[in-house]
Design a protein around this motif. Structure first.
Motif, mmCIF file in Angstrom:
data_model
loop_
_atom_site.group_PDB
_atom_site.id
_atom_site.type_symbol
_atom_site.label_atom_id
_atom_site.label_comp_id
_atom_site.label_asym_id
_atom_site.label_seq_id
_atom_site.Cartn_x
_atom_site.Cartn_y
_atom_site.Cartn_z
ATOM 1 N N PRO A 64 0.751 -1.247 0.000
ATOM 2 C CA PRO A 64 0.000 0.000 0.000
ATOM 3 C C PRO A 64 0.788 1.309 0.000
ATOM 4 N N TYR A 65 1.973 1.368 0.560
ATOM 5 C CA TYR A 65 2.658 2.656 0.647
ATOM 6 C C TYR A 65 4.165 2.468 0.736
ATOM 7 N N PHE A 66 4.890 3.554 0.474
ATOM 8 C CA PHE A 66 6.329 3.572 0.716
ATOM 9 C C PHE A 66 6.646 4.839 1.483
ATOM 10 N N SER A 67 7.804 4.842 2.115
ATOM 11 C CA SER A 67 8.189 5.984 2.941
ATOM 12 C C SER A 67 9.396 6.691 2.348
ATOM 13 N N ILE A 68 9.293 7.994 2.271
ATOM 14 C CA ILE A 68 10.435 8.830 1.916
ATOM 15 C C ILE A 68 10.835 9.548 3.199
ATOM 16 N N VAL A 69 12.083 9.459 3.553
ATOM 17 C CA VAL A 69 12.568 10.133 4.749
ATOM 18 C C VAL A 69 13.183 11.451 4.296
ATOM 19 N N PRO A 70 12.489 12.585 4.554
ATOM 20 C CA PRO A 70 12.963 13.875 4.044
ATOM 21 C C PRO A 70 14.401 14.214 4.441
ATOM 22 N N GLU A 71 14.787 13.868 5.664
ATOM 23 C CA GLU A 71 16.145 14.174 6.108
ATOM 24 C C GLU A 71 17.178 13.438 5.256
ATOM 25 N N GLN A 72 16.864 12.177 4.915
ATOM 26 C CA GLN A 72 17.783 11.419 4.067
ATOM 27 C C GLN A 72 17.804 11.982 2.655
ATOM 28 N N CYS A 98 9.311 7.131 -8.819
ATOM 29 C CA CYS A 98 9.271 6.266 -7.629
ATOM 30 C C CYS A 98 7.858 5.772 -7.349
ATOM 31 N N VAL A 99 6.867 6.654 -7.511
ATOM 32 C CA VAL A 99 5.472 6.252 -7.302
ATOM 33 C C VAL A 99 5.085 5.185 -8.319
ATOM 34 N N ILE A 100 5.440 5.406 -9.566
ATOM 35 C CA ILE A 100 5.128 4.438 -10.624
ATOM 36 C C ILE A 100 5.836 3.119 -10.359
ATOM 37 N N ALA A 101 7.107 3.188 -9.984
ATOM 38 C CA ALA A 101 7.880 1.960 -9.715
ATOM 39 C C ALA A 101 7.299 1.207 -8.527
ATOM 40 N N TRP A 102 6.865 1.921 -7.496
ATOM 41 C CA TRP A 102 6.311 1.257 -6.306
ATOM 42 C C TRP A 102 5.099 0.408 -6.676
ATOM 43 N N ARG A 103 4.258 0.941 -7.546
ATOM 44 C CA ARG A 103 3.075 0.186 -7.972
ATOM 45 C C ARG A 103 3.442 -1.063 -8.764
ATOM 46 N N ARG A 104 4.668 -1.103 -9.257
ATOM 47 C CA ARG A 104 5.122 -2.240 -10.066
ATOM 48 C C ARG A 104 6.181 -3.058 -9.336
ATOM 49 N N GLY A 105 6.202 -2.993 -8.029
ATOM 50 C CA GLY A 105 7.118 -3.825 -7.265
ATOM 51 C C GLY A 105 8.469 -3.202 -7.000
ATOM 52 N N GLY A 106 8.583 -1.892 -7.101
ATOM 53 C CA GLY A 106 9.841 -1.220 -6.814
ATOM 54 C C GLY A 106 10.790 -1.141 -7.988
ATOM 55 N N MET A 107 10.323 -1.567 -9.145
ATOM 56 C CA MET A 107 11.140 -1.450 -10.358
ATOM 57 C C MET A 107 10.218 -1.468 -11.567
ATOM 58 N N VAL A 108 10.720 -0.993 -12.706
ATOM 59 C CA VAL A 108 9.938 -0.975 -13.939
ATOM 60 C C VAL A 108 10.739 -1.646 -15.050
ATOM 61 N N ASP A 109 10.012 -2.073 -16.074
ATOM 62 C CA ASP A 109 10.683 -2.656 -17.236
ATOM 63 C C ASP A 109 11.560 -1.599 -17.897
ATOM 64 N N ASN A 110 12.692 -2.016 -18.400
ATOM 65 C CA ASN A 110 13.584 -1.107 -19.112
ATOM 66 C C ASN A 110 13.129 -1.037 -20.565
ATOM 67 N N PHE A 111 11.992 -0.406 -20.782
ATOM 68 C CA PHE A 111 11.382 -0.272 -22.106
ATOM 69 C C PHE A 111 11.072 1.207 -22.315
ATOM 70 N N GLU A 165 14.455 -2.380 -2.116
ATOM 71 C CA GLU A 165 14.740 -3.043 -0.851
ATOM 72 C C GLU A 165 13.604 -2.795 0.145
ATOM 73 N N GLN A 166 13.095 -1.566 0.202
ATOM 74 C CA GLN A 166 11.981 -1.265 1.102
ATOM 75 C C GLN A 166 10.756 -2.096 0.729
ATOM 76 N N TYR A 167 10.512 -2.232 -0.567
ATOM 77 C CA TYR A 167 9.376 -3.022 -1.049
ATOM 78 C C TYR A 167 9.498 -4.476 -0.592
ATOM 79 N N LEU A 168 10.675 -5.066 -0.789
ATOM 80 C CA LEU A 168 10.880 -6.467 -0.403
ATOM 81 C C LEU A 168 10.814 -6.643 1.113
ATOM 82 N N GLN A 169 11.333 -5.697 1.867
ATOM 83 C CA GLN A 169 11.249 -5.792 3.329
ATOM 84 C C GLN A 169 9.802 -5.727 3.789
#
Length: 141
Positions: free
Chosen positions: A39-47, A69-82, A126-130
């Protein structure tokens, strides 16, 4: 910039501290069919502020990277290289996408997988897999 486990666990000790394993590169770059969207991912502003890769980008590129990043998150944290598909998804011309991809890979914010088939942001993947590994109660089967 996406390593939230380090931030959340900084003050925890003993059995209350969550343990995250370091995920090998081979796992980061593979997308098993059993993965499902989370459902979500976290961006840490300080980082983000301290990330020299991100700070080298123009304001426009920063916004496009966060959209990616939003688009990639919906696709498992990565996108096709197309490139044609990525350009369409991002709302860019093919030339603009190729230029953006070149800039993002040039500063190592995006990485092309070793087989050349995927684009990923390693910390986001990595965040997605964790998230999948910890069996969050927010996920319904």
């Amino acid at each position: 910039m996406f390593r939230v486990g380090q931030i959340k666990n900084a003050n925890r000790r003993g059995s209350s501290a969550k343990k995250y394993r370091d995920i090998p590169v081979e796992e980061l770059q593979a997308r098993p069919p059993e993965e499902r969207s989370v459902p979500y991912f976290s961006i840490v502003p300080e980082q983000l502020d301290k990330d020299s890769r991100f700070n080298r980008l123009s304001q426009e590129d920063k916004g496009l990277f966060l959209l990616w990043c939003v688009i990639a998150w919906r696709r498992g944290g990565m996108v096709d290289n197309f490139p044609p598909g990525n350009a369409k998804t991002m709302g860019l011309t093919l030339e603009a996408w190729n230029s953006l991809q070149s800039r993002l890979t040039g500063v190592s914010l995006l990485v092309v997988s070793t087989d050349g088939l995927n684009l990923l942001q390693p910390e986001l993947r990595e965040q997605y897999l964790q998230f999948l590994e910890r069996g969050s109660s927010t996920l319904k089967d």
